[in-house]
Design an enzyme around this catalytic site. Structure first.
Site, PDB file in Angstrom:
ATOM      1  N   HIS A   3      -7.512  10.203  -1.553  1.00  0.00           N
ATOM      2  CA  HIS A   3      -8.755   9.680  -2.117  1.00  0.00           C
ATOM      3  C   HIS A   3      -9.973  10.338  -1.487  1.00  0.00           C
ATOM      4  O   HIS A   3     -10.157  10.320  -0.267  1.00  0.00           O
ATOM      5  CB  HIS A   3      -8.820   8.166  -1.905  1.00  0.00           C
ATOM      6  N   HIS A  28       2.514  18.602  -2.869  1.00  0.00           N
ATOM      7  CA  HIS A  28       1.090  18.404  -3.172  1.00  0.00           C
ATOM      8  C   HIS A  28       0.633  17.047  -2.643  1.00  0.00           C
ATOM      9  O   HIS A  28       1.386  16.064  -2.675  1.00  0.00           O
ATOM     10  CB  HIS A  28       0.837  18.495  -4.676  1.00  0.00           C
ATOM     11  N   HIS A  46      -1.563  -4.096   2.637  1.00  0.00           N
ATOM     12  CA  HIS A  46      -2.849  -4.799   2.722  1.00  0.00           C
ATOM     13  C   HIS A  46      -2.969  -5.341   4.135  1.00  0.00           C
ATOM     14  O   HIS A  46      -2.196  -6.193   4.551  1.00  0.00           O
ATOM     15  CB  HIS A  46      -2.888  -5.942   1.701  1.00  0.00           C
ATOM     16  N   ASN A  57     -17.561  10.912  -4.916  1.00  0.00           N
ATOM     17  CA  ASN A  57     -16.599   9.814  -4.805  1.00  0.00           C
ATOM     18  C   ASN A  57     -16.599   9.040  -6.128  1.00  0.00           C
ATOM     19  O   ASN A  57     -17.491   8.244  -6.390  1.00  0.00           O
ATOM     20  CB  ASN A  57     -16.997   8.900  -3.636  1.00  0.00           C
TER      21      ASN A  57
END
Length: 510
Positions: free
Chosen positions: A404, A400, A316, A437
């Site tokens: 996103h 693989h 983060h 998305n």
């Protein structure tokens, strides 16, 4: 008089032509040899030692074995102490080591055909609402033309209506359709009874009603009263892997349990009808979708499970409020606002990704890559050498990649920086094209794509990478426990997988 000849293009003498070392076949095999040597270095080192020990043991006679036995009899106390200590340490290890977490199966929601929305239909619907200026209608059209989305993505009923009728009732209706649709399919796949589920985690960033989404699931499926229930909101597209990480930790303290994770986003109440261009981008890219994942820590489930969770990494990094979404950089080529947002976003996203890779790298990369990375770091930081930072070859660690599908620019940047091939990027690009998305659930549509293509083999490793507001970059590493036979699978790609991959033009004129 000699015949005149046309002028020939000047070429440098052969001696001045420098070989392209990057494409040199010899250099390629040198690198492969280096990786093989380092990867198997321990075995190569131990082989002579094993041969020497075997040769020494072959000289033992029966008399030598008898003398060794008598020696142990005279040191019975030492033998008992060592044996007790060995049993104690073995027991301690088995009791304290982390419980394995298995992914039994997962399901992705595929909306009805009536929810499909082509790019042309999207533009027409936006125009008929009467709330957008002409300039912003053209802006949305240009975004769609460059977005990488196809003509078969889905939007909820409330958005497709003329005029649109977003409301709390319609938002709950969308949430129920997505969640219950995915869960019904998952329960049918696994034959798990709702009462057997001990942990429930639902993540939806923008829609957080009261009663909560997790309460809706508990009441609908009559889950047990003492279930561990969590509802995560406001975490953006990376929340799906945060939910997986939370489930992993909960499964360490709740033995013999199932954890149900639901990842989704809600479109109905978050459709923007204003004329702030930075907020219009989400209208163009976000689409309807969701996934349900069943995790288990039961040893008996290993045989029937698809994957085992190997690692989760959460990072983060601080970000400006302008970086509210991992898709705003799609504006880069069509507005000055987009250029600003793109630069801010990629700076923060790159920093978050670098931190994530730094944490994950030592856990997954072969020693050969770690040594190259360390040598480059020493040369740059300590010896002040002018060398480029070494980017590890993650293709040596993973077969693989599920990145996103936030937008085309995100995928382009990661393909370039991680040096991935078109084959590696195919699940992400095709998911963006076919489903748009779908926020935190996009990673599961991508994994389902690889399964439908018959690419998953036993022992294969998959790296899921998610970006989200905050700014967050989260990772999950899965190892396939068995080869996935697409003929026995039911997922949103199966009926149409023969049509993919498709060529997605840089600009698809509407």
């Amino acid at each position: 008089m000699a015949d005149s000849k046309p002028d020939q293009p000047l070429t440098p003498p052969p001696s001045r032509n420098l070989p392209d070392f990057k494409k040199s076949v010899k250099l390629k095999y040198v690198k492969l040899g280096y990786h093989y040597l380092i990867t198997h270095g321990m075995y190569l080192f131990l082989t002579p030692l094993v041969v020497i020990i075997a040769a020494q043991l072959s000289t033992f006679s029966v008399q030598d074995l008898y003398e060794l036995w008598e020696h142990l009899q005279y040191n019975l106390i030492s033998v008992i102490i060592c044996s007790t200590l060995l049993v104690f340490l073995s027991t301690l290890y088995f009791l304290t080591r982390p419980r394995p977490v298995y992914l039994v199966n997962f399901a992705c929601y595929k909306p009805k055909e009536s929810r499909k929305c082509s790019k042309r239909m999207f533009v027409d619907q936006s125009q008929m609402t009467g709330t957008f200026t002409y300039g912003n209608l053209q802006f949305q059209r240009r975004i769609l033309e460059r977005s990488g989305l196809g003509d078969s993505t889905y939007l909820p009923e409330a958005v497709l209506n003329i005029p649109p009728n977003p409301s709390m009732h319609e938002a709950r209706k969308e949430a129920e359709a997505v969640m219950f649709g995915a869960i019904d399919e998952l329960l049918a796949k696994t034959s798990v009874k709702p009462k057997d589920i001990g942990i429930l985690i639902v993540n939806c960033s923008l829609f957080n009603p009261t009663p909560s989404l997790s309460a809706m699931v508990i009441n609908h499926y009559k889950l047990r009263g003492n279930i561990q229930s969590y509802n995560l909101g406001g975490m953006g597209c990376s929340a799906g892997l945060i939910s997986i990480d939370l489930a992993k930790h909960l499964l360490q303290v709740h033995p013999n349990s199932y954890a149900l994770v639901i990842s989704m986003e809600n479109i109905t109440l978050n459709w923007y009808f204003g004329n702030d261009r930075s907020k219009l981008v989400s209208n163009c890219l976000f689409r309807m979708g969701g996934a349900a994942i069943l995790l288990s820590n039961k040893w008996s489930d290993k045989r029937r499970s698809k994957y085992q969770l190997v690692h989760t990494v959460r990072t983060h990094r601080g970000a400006d409020d302008k970086c509210f979404s991992c898709i705003t950089q799609e504006e880069d080529s069509v507005s000055k606002i987009g250029v600003t947002l793109s630069k801010d976003l990629m700076a923060v996203a790159g920093d978050a990704l670098k931190t994530n890779i730094t944490t994950l790298g030592p856990l997954v990369l072969p020693m050969s890559e770690q040594l190259l990375f360390f040598a480059t770091l020493v040369g740059k930081k300590l010896l002040k050498m002018k060398v480029k930072p070494y980017i590890p070859d993650f293709k040596l660690a993973f077969e693989h990649f599920c990145i996103h599908a936030g937008g085309r620019a995100v995928l382009d940047e990661l393909e370039k920086n991680l040096q991935l091939s078109e084959w590696h990027m195919e699940p992400s690009r095709m998911t963006l094209y076919r489903f748009g998305n779908t926020s935190s659930s996009s990673l599961w549509y991508e994994l389902a794509y690889s399964e439908a293509k018959g690419r998953i083999r036993r022992g294969d490793r998959t790296w899921q990478i998610a970006f989200g507001s905050g700014f967050k970059c989260n990772s999950a590493v899965w190892k396939a426990l068995r080869t996935i036979n697409p003929a026995k699978e039911k997922n949103p790609w199966i009926d149409e997988i023969h049509n993919f991959p498709v060529d997605v033009p840089r600009v698809s004129t509407i």
